[in-house]
Design a protein around this motif. Structure first.
Motif, mmCIF file in Angstrom:
data_model
loop_
_atom_site.group_PDB
_atom_site.id
_atom_site.type_symbol
_atom_site.label_atom_id
_atom_site.label_comp_id
_atom_site.label_asym_id
_atom_site.label_seq_id
_atom_site.Cartn_x
_atom_site.Cartn_y
_atom_site.Cartn_z
ATOM 1 N N SER A 97 0.669 -1.046 0.221
ATOM 2 C CA SER A 97 -0.089 0.225 -0.342
ATOM 3 C C SER A 97 1.533 0.929 0.450
ATOM 4 C CB SER A 97 -0.824 -0.207 1.339
ATOM 5 O OG SER A 97 -0.138 -0.346 1.571
ATOM 6 N N LEU A 98 2.110 1.145 0.731
ATOM 7 C CA LEU A 98 3.332 2.741 0.367
ATOM 8 C C LEU A 98 4.092 2.258 -1.036
ATOM 9 C CD1 LEU A 98 3.128 2.834 4.103
ATOM 10 C CD2 LEU A 98 1.746 3.827 2.711
ATOM 11 N N ALA A 99 3.986 1.079 -1.693
ATOM 12 C CA ALA A 99 4.881 1.216 -2.644
ATOM 13 C C ALA A 99 5.639 2.271 -3.479
ATOM 14 C CB ALA A 99 4.045 -0.194 -3.474
ATOM 15 N N GLN A 100 4.722 3.577 -3.405
ATOM 16 C CA GLN A 100 4.962 4.311 -4.448
ATOM 17 C C GLN A 100 6.390 4.893 -3.646
ATOM 18 O OE1 GLN A 100 2.671 8.206 -3.527
ATOM 19 N NE2 GLN A 100 1.190 6.501 -3.137
ATOM 20 N N PHE A 101 6.386 4.833 -2.572
ATOM 21 C CA PHE A 101 7.605 5.565 -1.493
ATOM 22 C C PHE A 101 8.925 4.356 -1.625
ATOM 23 C CE2 PHE A 101 4.175 6.985 0.443
ATOM 24 C CZ PHE A 101 3.578 8.350 0.142
ATOM 25 N N GLN A 102 8.877 3.656 -2.442
ATOM 26 C CA GLN A 102 10.257 2.407 -1.923
ATOM 27 C C GLN A 102 11.141 3.048 -2.890
ATOM 28 O OE1 GLN A 102 9.445 -1.495 -2.909
ATOM 29 N NE2 GLN A 102 7.708 -1.558 -1.094
ATOM 30 N N ARG A 103 12.259 2.730 -2.710
ATOM 31 C CA ARG A 103 13.605 3.331 -2.715
ATOM 32 C C ARG A 103 13.787 4.793 -3.034
ATOM 33 N NH1 ARG A 103 14.936 -0.666 -1.655
ATOM 34 N NH2 ARG A 103 14.718 -3.096 -3.120
ATOM 35 N N LYS A 104 12.820 5.534 -2.627
ATOM 36 C CA LYS A 104 13.061 7.189 -2.575
ATOM 37 C C LYS A 104 12.607 7.386 -1.106
ATOM 38 C CE LYS A 104 9.188 7.650 -5.627
ATOM 39 N NZ LYS A 104 8.259 7.816 -6.477
ATOM 40 N N ASN A 105 12.234 7.229 0.076
ATOM 41 C CA ASN A 105 11.589 7.763 0.847
ATOM 42 C C ASN A 105 11.645 6.767 2.106
ATOM 43 O OD1 ASN A 105 9.760 10.014 -1.205
ATOM 44 N ND2 ASN A 105 10.732 10.852 0.686
ATOM 45 N N ARG A 106 12.022 7.212 2.964
ATOM 46 C CA ARG A 106 11.440 6.348 4.746
ATOM 47 C C ARG A 106 10.055 6.725 4.524
ATOM 48 N NH1 ARG A 106 16.572 8.081 4.877
ATOM 49 N NH2 ARG A 106 17.889 6.076 4.535
ATOM 50 N N VAL A 107 9.191 6.135 5.515
ATOM 51 C CA VAL A 107 7.913 6.737 5.728
ATOM 52 C C VAL A 107 7.717 6.296 7.299
ATOM 53 C CG1 VAL A 107 5.433 6.316 4.778
ATOM 54 C CG2 VAL A 107 7.348 5.760 3.468
#
Length: 147
Positions: free
Chosen positions: A24-34
């Motif tokens: 559900s939070l895949a859009q942040f992978q490799r770019k951001n910590r959430v």
């Protein structure tokens, strides 16, 4: 014992293959910590957590952190850009507690849960956890782009 454990936090063993990336939070992978906050019924602990984190926005930016607040099916970005997120899917992926129970989760850039907290943690504690991550150490060794 680490101080975060005294505050109800659990550092997750990231080598355990059971901790798959949160789809559900895949859009942040490799770019951001959430960092995801699930508010308590009266919002007191969630408000305390938000105030702790948002007090040092430059440190959040330096660590490529996005902060989200999930209330029911709704998701509100508190820091960083995010859109098109489904709060129920995030709650399910992170195995968060029932609506009305406080919880906070830190996901690494690999999308896996690195920290699960049942009480607010300080920004210093959160930053210490992030700064101890191997990927963060590698980022710190890169030359400054502004030089």
């Amino acid at each position: 014992m680490s101080k975060t454990l005294l505050y109800g936090a659990t550092k997750i063993d990231e080598t355990n293959s059971a901790y798959a990336p949160a789809e559900s939070l895949a859009q942040f992978q490799r770019k951001n910590r959430v960092f995801v906050v699930f508010p308590d019924r009266d919002n007191s602990r969630a408000a305390r957590q938000e105030n702790q984190l948002l007090a040092d926005r430059s440190a959040l930016d330096e660590r490529d952190l996005v902060v989200l607040k999930v209330s029911g099916a709704g998701v509100r970005p508190l820091f960083g850009a995010a859109d098109g997120l489904d709060g129920e899917a995030i709650r399910r992926d992170l195995e968060a507690p029932e609506v009305g129970e406080f919880a906070a989760f830190l996901l690494g850039k690999d999308g896996t849960v690195k920290l699960r907290a049942s009480e607010p943690i300080t920004d210093g504690e959160l930053f210490a956890i992030i700064d101890s991550m191997p990927m963060r150490a590698a980022e710190s060794m890169k030359p400054d782009k502004s030089s």
